[in-house]
Motif scaffolding. Structure first.
Motif, PDB file in Angstrom:
ATOM      1  N   GLY A   1       0.793  -1.229   0.000  1.00 38.98           N
ATOM      2  CA  GLY A   1       0.000   0.000   0.000  1.00 38.98           C
ATOM      3  C   GLY A   1       0.822   1.274   0.000  1.00 38.98           C
ATOM      4  O   GLY A   1       0.259   2.367  -0.055  1.00 38.98           O
ATOM      5  N   TYR A   2       2.139   1.168   0.041  1.00 37.05           N
ATOM      6  CA  TYR A   2       3.000   2.357   0.008  1.00 37.05           C
ATOM      7  C   TYR A   2       3.794   2.395  -1.293  1.00 37.05           C
ATOM      8  O   TYR A   2       4.433   1.402  -1.662  1.00 37.05           O
ATOM      9  CB  TYR A   2       3.979   2.349   1.188  1.00 37.05           C
ATOM     10  N   LEU A   3       3.751   3.532  -1.964  1.00 34.42           N
ATOM     11  CA  LEU A   3       4.507   3.693  -3.204  1.00 34.42           C
ATOM     12  C   LEU A   3       5.868   4.314  -2.904  1.00 34.42           C
ATOM     13  O   LEU A   3       5.944   5.340  -2.229  1.00 34.42           O
ATOM     14  CB  LEU A   3       3.765   4.617  -4.179  1.00 34.42           C
ATOM     15  N   GLY A   4       6.901   3.688  -3.416  1.00 31.84           N
ATOM     16  CA  GLY A   4       8.251   4.246  -3.273  1.00 31.84           C
ATOM     17  C   GLY A   4       8.612   4.980  -4.559  1.00 31.84           C
ATOM     18  O   GLY A   4       8.632   4.377  -5.623  1.00 31.84           O
ATOM     19  N   ILE A   5       8.855   6.266  -4.456  1.00 30.35           N
ATOM     20  CA  ILE A   5       9.254   7.030  -5.642  1.00 30.35           C
ATOM     21  C   ILE A   5      10.726   7.393  -5.470  1.00 30.35           C
ATOM     22  O   ILE A   5      11.093   8.156  -4.573  1.00 30.35           O
ATOM     23  CB  ILE A   5       8.404   8.315  -5.827  1.00 30.35           C
ATOM     24  N   ILE A   6      11.548   6.786  -6.316  1.00 35.19           N
ATOM     25  CA  ILE A   6      12.998   6.964  -6.246  1.00 35.19           C
ATOM     26  C   ILE A   6      13.411   7.802  -7.464  1.00 35.19           C
ATOM     27  O   ILE A   6      13.053   7.449  -8.591  1.00 35.19           O
ATOM     28  CB  ILE A   6      13.706   5.588  -6.290  1.00 35.19           C
ATOM     29  N   ALA A   7      14.118   8.890  -7.238  1.00 31.24           N
ATOM     30  CA  ALA A   7      14.496   9.741  -8.370  1.00 31.24           C
ATOM     31  C   ALA A   7      15.888  10.310  -8.162  1.00 31.24           C
ATOM     32  O   ALA A   7      16.347  10.463  -7.026  1.00 31.24           O
ATOM     33  CB  ALA A   7      13.473  10.873  -8.530  1.00 31.24           C
ATOM     34  N   GLY A   8      16.536  10.605  -9.286  1.00 30.78           N
ATOM     35  CA  GLY A   8      17.878  11.179  -9.219  1.00 30.78           C
ATOM     36  C   GLY A   8      18.637  10.853 -10.482  1.00 30.78           C
ATOM     37  O   GLY A   8      18.130  10.139 -11.354  1.00 30.78           O
ATOM     38  N   PRO A   9      19.845  11.350 -10.592  1.00 35.77           N
ATOM     39  CA  PRO A   9      20.608  11.131 -11.823  1.00 35.77           C
ATOM     40  C   PRO A   9      21.100   9.698 -11.972  1.00 35.77           C
ATOM     41  O   PRO A   9      21.173   8.955 -10.985  1.00 35.77           O
ATOM     42  CB  PRO A   9      21.798  12.074 -11.653  1.00 35.77           C
ATOM     43  N   CYS A  10      21.452   9.354 -13.212  1.00 39.88           N
ATOM     44  CA  CYS A  10      22.035   8.034 -13.429  1.00 39.88           C
ATOM     45  C   CYS A  10      23.301   7.946 -12.577  1.00 39.88           C
ATOM     46  O   CYS A  10      23.457   7.028 -11.783  1.00 39.88           O
ATOM     47  CB  CYS A  10      22.361   7.852 -14.910  1.00 39.88           C
ATOM     48  N   SER A  11      24.178   8.962 -12.736  1.00 38.60           N
ATOM     49  CA  SER A  11      25.448   8.952 -11.996  1.00 38.60           C
ATOM     50  C   SER A  11      25.604  10.235 -11.191  1.00 38.60           C
ATOM     51  O   SER A  11      25.168  11.306 -11.626  1.00 38.60           O
ATOM     52  CB  SER A  11      26.620   8.916 -12.955  1.00 38.60           C
TER      53      SER A  11
END
Ligand code: PEP
Ligand code: MN
Length: 342
Positions: free
Chosen positions: A98-108
């Motif tokens: 029930g929890y969405l993990g939103i992971i964001a950021g540059p490739c490197s």
């Protein structure tokens, strides 16, 4: 598991084969037909090697009824697994159930300015985690290989500034000693079947983001998770990141059906990487929305402050502004799905 024996197998041989199978910890039921005998194995058959059975002189055919993975199997663990990550300051971020993990950021990770500014922007937009590669698996040894330990230090600085837990790739078990401050360890597509690495990660106590191999089946992905779990680490997040197909229009082909398929067979959270799946920035929002609509427990998206100048994967990186627009839509999708963004 069902084992069909060869025609005319002698009764005494069948008896000793049955005793051998029982020694493997299963119950064996014998059905004798007019011309063929069939053995039904009941119990935990995950430790039984079908190929080894096939080489037995009495055996004609082996049919596996139960999946070869046990710890990852929803059958033995019907409730969804939730991964809790301590984000400091009394906060917990969650993925799954029930929890969405939103992971964001540059490739490197490239520079301090780059990682900190992207971290601030994605946090502001509502991301729960910061991604960034310090050790990069590149096809060419002449391409940018990542900043290594310096990259990890910069990620930690970005974590300190924003409070976002960090996700980064580990390529060799020797790197584990410098991964202390890392919150989620990523095992990249190219290492999904690095069984030595998987076994070692089974002994570690950090959550693992396990990406699907470039040409791996869903069962192989689950067996890779099983490797880590059998070592004692049950905190695994699976990631569909596109597979190799005949079509070169996109970098990979996003196998979105892997999401419901995995969710049916396992209790582990499943997220989608629309960036590596498509390789094209403008396709990323559509595929991220599709992932949540398909029941994924989150997405991992490449975001760069200046995609044209990115040292890696600029073509598939979206800008912080595009990410903020996407997040507004994903929040509505989350609400529709009855899920929370942590
Ligand atoms: C990445 O996340 O930057 C990466 C290299 O991913 P994958 O292992 O899925 O190619
Ligand atoms: Mn990348």
């Amino acid at each position: 598991m069902i084992i069909a024996l060869k025609h005319g197998a002698a009764t005494d041989k069948i008896g000793s084969f049955k005793a051998f199978l029982e020694g493997l910890g299963v119950k064996v039921h014998i059905s004798e037909g007019a011309s063929q005998t069939v053995l039904g194995l009941v119990g935990d058959t995950s430790g039984i090697d079908e190929d080894a059975l096939m080489s037995h002189h009495l055996v004609e055919k082996v049919i596996r009824v139960q999946e070869p993975y046990k710890r990852a199997n929803r059958m033995f663990h019907p409730e969804d697994t939730r991964i809790d990550i301590d984000a400091g300051r009394g906060q917990t971020r969650r993925i799954g159930a029930g929890y969405l993990g939103i992971i964001a950021g540059p490739c490197s990770v490239e520079t301090r300015g780059q990682i900190v500014s992207v971290a601030k922007a994605v946090k502001e937009a509502g991301a729960g985690f910061l991604r960034g590669g310090a050790f990069k698996p590149r096809t060419s040894p002449y391409s940018f290989q990542g900043l290594g330990c310096r990259g990890l230090d910069l990620l930690l600085e970005a974590k300190k500034e924003t409070g976002l837990p960090i996700v980064t790739e580990l390529m060799s078990i020797r790197q584990l000693e410098v991964f202390d401050g890392v919150d989620i360890i990523q095992v990249g597509a190219r290492n999904m079947q690095n069984f030595t690495l998987l076994k070692e990660l089974g002994r570690c106590r950090k959550p693992i983001l396990l990406k699907r191999g470039l040409a791996s089946t869903i069962t192989e992905l689950l067996m890779a998770a099983e490797y880590i779990m059998s070592g004692g680490n049950e905190s695994i997040i699976l990631c569909e990141r596109g597979i190799r197909t005949f079509d070169s229009h996109t970098r990979n082909t996003l196998d979105l059906s892997a999401v419901p398929a995995l969710k049916r067979h396992t209790h582990l959270p499943v997220i989608v990487d629309p960036s590596h799946a498509t390789g094209i920035a403008w396709m990323v929002p559509a595929m991220a929305k599709a992932a949540i609509a398909a029941g994924a427990d989150g997405v991992i998206v490449e975001v760069h402050n200046d995609p044209e100048k990115a040292l890696c994967d600029g073509e598939q990186s979206i800008t912080p502004d595009a990410f903020a627009t996407l997040m507004e839509i994903l929040k509505r999708y989350a609400e529709f799905e009855g899920k929370l963004m942590s």
